[in-house]
Design an enzyme around this catalytic site. Structure first.
Site, PDB file in Angstrom:
ATOM      1  N   ARG A  15      16.624  -1.737  -7.012  1.00 49.52           N
ATOM      2  CA  ARG A  15      15.819  -1.838  -8.207  1.00 49.52           C
ATOM      3  C   ARG A  15      16.830  -2.348  -9.310  1.00 49.52           C
ATOM      4  O   ARG A  15      16.391  -1.812 -10.439  1.00 49.52           O
ATOM      5  CB  ARG A  15      14.752  -0.707  -8.445  1.00 49.52           C
ATOM      6  N   LYS A 117      -4.422  -9.577  -9.963  1.00 43.81           N
ATOM      7  CA  LYS A 117      -3.976  -9.328  -8.617  1.00 43.81           C
ATOM      8  C   LYS A 117      -3.568 -10.462  -7.994  1.00 43.81           C
ATOM      9  O   LYS A 117      -4.462 -11.658  -7.995  1.00 43.81           O
ATOM     10  CB  LYS A 117      -4.929  -8.444  -7.779  1.00 43.81           C
ATOM     11  N   ARG A 529       7.643  -3.013 -12.890  1.00 43.94           N
ATOM     12  CA  ARG A 529       6.867  -1.957 -12.100  1.00 43.94           C
ATOM     13  C   ARG A 529       6.731  -2.194 -10.586  1.00 43.94           C
ATOM     14  O   ARG A 529       6.452  -3.153 -10.108  1.00 43.94           O
ATOM     15  CB  ARG A 529       5.553  -1.992 -12.693  1.00 43.94           C
ATOM     16  N   HIS A 708      -6.496   2.910 -21.597  1.00 42.80           N
ATOM     17  CA  HIS A 708      -5.278   2.275 -21.280  1.00 42.80           C
ATOM     18  C   HIS A 708      -4.533   1.819 -22.797  1.00 42.80           C
ATOM     19  O   HIS A 708      -3.397   1.181 -22.577  1.00 42.80           O
ATOM     20  CB  HIS A 708      -5.339   0.879 -20.666  1.00 42.80           C
TER      21      HIS A 708
END
Ligand code: GLN
Ligand code: ZN
Length: 773
Positions: A15, A117, A529, A708
């Site tokens: 990562r 998505k 992420r 959020h």
């Protein structure tokens, strides 16, 4: 016969890109450093693919955030609010990040672009924004630069671009009066300009991602496909054009492909849709190369060579070997990087590791398949085939996978295990006697702030720096504080706060049999992420109680009701790597039975309200609507298996995150949860529209504020939202709650927001009293 790869993970096997980006964003490292990290990853990936024996190696599959956003920048599709930032930002990458993440600094307050998505994967892309009179022009030369960069390393790559039609279909019109597909003639010249430059640098193959070619297309869209590729091919007759599809079969558009699509190669996904092979072979001209996606790009299991070889053999009945390519089913972006890194992971047995394959290993599988197919009798490579056959035979018989008890239980499921004892109307009466809740009951979705401290305790505990006793003590204290605070503020149904949970799926997976956890199996979700999905390798069962201790502890602290909190079977399935030797529906049933056992134990231990979260139910929907009913049938059955074991007076809640389920509301009603809480504060009206069309029978808590963002709502606006909801849903059915869990929020804003929420509920109750008096 060429070996072909569509894309490689770009986060780095450790990562590295995540770390470098986040450091750059927080000002802890330089632009130069970030650029260098990107360069290193690209080089490593190219060399790895070259050394593995991949013939067609992709470039421009690298991205600092998202490949669709890259494409928007290449085409100059930059919404006005960011253009105004261009002066402020020092370099083009900063503009790019501002589009992805928003920009709130130096007096600017620009929101990020929308994210959604990528088909039915857990990858999220940045949605292009379209306006009627928008102009497109070549803005970023990333694809050209990266082709050149690889060429300098001696590798002629196959640049990857999102195809023009799919690019438009991935975006959204931001004003009325036109359709995005009409922009095709405006973006095409920019594509031509890009190809021209690639041509000058000596490109041979270009890969155009056109996943929409495997979905339902309108007449205009089909027409666009035809014209775009005619134009591209006639402008550059020498460049070889590959069009890639995945996640669905192309059969619905087969006549478009076989009659009108002027391309040199077509890639199809034979892992998701093996049944399309025959028709494609029959109808698609053998002049077009066929890239057979036989290695699963979205899961972590070793390929069954014999099965793949059978597909290749079938293809050779129709066309010559040199028009066939071997490839993973889709970009390896969706796979973790390297199984070798798990060699030190003692939590997964070597037997199970022997069944697995990550991106790096998948490259070798592609190459081995080619060698196996071309080799002659007696070739040493045949050992690889024998070994592979042996592994799969052993796997089929392994005790680690097959638990006869679980199979028996699955077999024994009948009607009685999937329905509540009585109907909702009846249950509602029993529950109101038992639970004695006021009108407009207030609750939260489960988690309270996971502060740095809480995460720190878990980290220290896992590392062995603090004892289990001490860790448990700390968590107990946090639960106690949270219960006290909920009592003080006057919430009606309390929660314990989920402080002991790292992640809502991992927490359960770690306690269930049949699950394994990798150390480095990270997959990009969006931007920096990444997620590390659990691996479901075998029969799922619950050896021990999972949540009883913490829940009963929380209940023991208060006379108010504490809601037990579980993750539902569909969500656990959806957010894991799932075994591929039995249908997903069966694995889902196994999980459902495990959750059912937990639900029963919670009830037996005096918990009267139990929430089973299913935030991923919507995202599991198949890409083609014709397949929806089949999926919904087993997904909803799984939820009912886990929830229907309780008595009438026990109240079952469920929670879902994305408000985009207007089209499946009738199915959601079939879940028959007593209460459903949903995210909808950001699109309240949209959701309520659905309630106007469909009378939702059970209780419902439409989220009254958006968790959020750090913004704190006031009581008046919450009352207003509920008043709106009352026009569609009778007040006896309404609950008052935030729209999702509070784990990402701070305590201060959480307290203020919930105070406002409770005050709104009190006022609403008052006003009902007044009108009935
Ligand atoms: N109970 C979970 C929580 O509150 C639900 C999270 C979710 O919906 N994704 O955190
Ligand atoms: Zn949620």
């Amino acid at each position: 016969m060429l070996t072909n790869n569509l894309g490689y993970p770009r986060i780095g096997s450790k990562r590295e890109l995540k770390k470098a980006s986040e450091q750059y964003w927080s000002g802890k490292s330089t632009y130069k450093n970030l650029v260098q990290v990107g360069k290193n990853i690209r080089k490593e990936n190219w060399l790895l693919q070259k050394n593995s024996g991949i013939d067609l190696i992709p470039s421009n599959d690298f991205s600092f955030y998202d490949q669709v956003l890259d494409m928007s920048l290449m085409l100059g599709a930059i919404p006005k609010r960011y253009k105004e930032l261009a002066e402020e930002l020092k370099n083009p990458l900063d503009l790019y990040f501002a589009m992805a993440r928003g920009y709130q600094r130096n007096g600017y307050d620009v929101t990020a672009m929308e994210m959604t998505k990528w088909f039915d994967t857990n990858y999220h892309y940045i949605v292009p924004e379209f306006y009627e009179n928008q102009d497109f022009k070549l803005f970023s030369t990333k694809v050209i630069d990266e082709f050149y960069e690889a060429k300098q390393l001696g590798i002629i790559t196959k640049p990857v671009l999102i195809g023009p039609v799919s690019y438009l279909l991935l975006g959204k019109e931001r004003e009325k009066g036109f359709e995005k597909i009409q922009l095709i003639n405006k973006i095409l010249p920019v594509y031509l300009e890009i190809i021209e430059k690639l041509n000058d640098l000596g490109v041979e193959w270009i890969q155009f991602e056109e996943p929409f070619l495997a979905l339902d297309l309108s007449k205009e869209e089909k027409e666009a496909f035809k014209e775009v590729y005619l134009k591209l091919k006639s402008s550059f007759p020498k460049i070889k054009i590959m069009v890639t599809t995945y996640f669905e079969a192309v059969v619905n558009n087969i006549s478009l492909i076989s009659n009108d699509l002027l391309v040199d190669a077509l890639h199809i996904d034979l892992v998701r849709c093996p049944e399309q092979l025959e028709e494609v072979l029959e109808k698609v001209s053998s002049r077009i190369h066929l890239s057979l996606g036989v290695i699963d790009g979205r899961n972590i299991w070793k390929n069954e060579y014999q099965k793949s070889l059978n597909y290749i053999t079938k293809a050779v009945e129709y066309r010559t070997k040199d028009t066939i390519m071997i490839a993973p089913s889709c970009s390896l972006l969706h796979s973790p990087c390297d199984l070798d890194l798990e060699s030190s992971n003692t939590n997964i047995s070597s037997e199970i590791k022997g069944w697995m394959s990550f991106a790096k290993q998948k490259l070798s599988e592609v190459v081995t398949l080619k060698q196996l197919f071309l080799c002659k009798e007696g070739d040493p490579i045949l050992v690889a085939l024998e070994e592979n056959i042996k592994i799969h035979i052993e796997k089929k018989q392994s005790k680690q996978i097959h638990n006869p008890e679980v199979k028996e239980r699955i077999h024994a499921i009948n009607e009685n295990n999937t329905v509540r004892k009585n109907s909702f109307t009846f249950r509602k009466k029993e529950q109101s006697k038992e639970l004695k809740l006021p009108l407009f009951p207030t609750t939260t979705i489960g988690s309270f702030p996971q502060t740095k401290e809480v995460r720190g305790w878990r980290y220290q505990f896992k590392k062995g720096d603090i004892s289990a006793e001490y860790y448990n003590e700390l968590i107990s204290e946090e639960i106690k504080k949270t219960i006290r605070w909920q009592e003080e503020v006057g919430l009606d149904v309390l929660v314990h706060g989920e402080f002991e949970r790292n992640d809502m799926v991992e927490y359960f997976g770690e306690q269930l049999d049949g699950f394994a956890f990798t150390k480095f199996g990270w997959v990009q979700s969006y931007g920096s992420r990444c997620v590390k999905p659990p691996v479901i390798y075998g029969s799922v069962s619950r050896p021990n109680k999972m949540t009883i201790d913490w829940t009963t502890y929380a209940q023991s602290l208060t006379t108010k009701l504490v809601k037990g909190m579980l993750t539902g079977p569909v969500t656990i399935l959806q957010w894991s790597f799932v075994r591929n030797d039995q249908p997903r529906s069966i694995t889902c049933k196994e999980i459902a039975l495990a959750i059912r056992d937990e639900v029963k134990d919670l009830e037996e231990n005096g918990i009267k309200i139990i929430q089973i979260d299913e935030p991923a139910l919507r995202e599991g929907l198949p890409l083609q609507q014709k397949d929806w009913a089949g999926y919904l049938a087993w997904a909803i059955e799984a939820f009912r298996i886990s929830s229907s074991v309780v008595s009438n007076s026990t109240q079952i809640h469920t929670h879902m995150c994305y408000s985009e389920f207007n089209d499946i509301l009738d199915h959601i009603a079939l879940m028959d949860a007593d209460v459903i809480t949903i995210e909808c504060s950001r699109s309240q009206m949209e959701l309520l529209d659905a309630f106007a069309d469909f009378e939702y029978p059970n209780d419902i808590g439409p989220g009254v504020y958006d968790i959020h963002a750090p913004r704190i709502p006031n009581a008046d606006e919450i009352i207003e939202l509920i008043n709106k909801a009352q026009q569609y849903v009778p007040e006896e059915q309404l609950w008052i709650n935030p729209d999702c869990g509070l784990k990402t929020r701070g305590w201060q804003e959480t307290k203020k927001a919930l105070e406002a929420m409770v005050s709104a509920a009190l006022q609403l109750r008052e006003s009902v009293l007044e009108t009935t008096e």
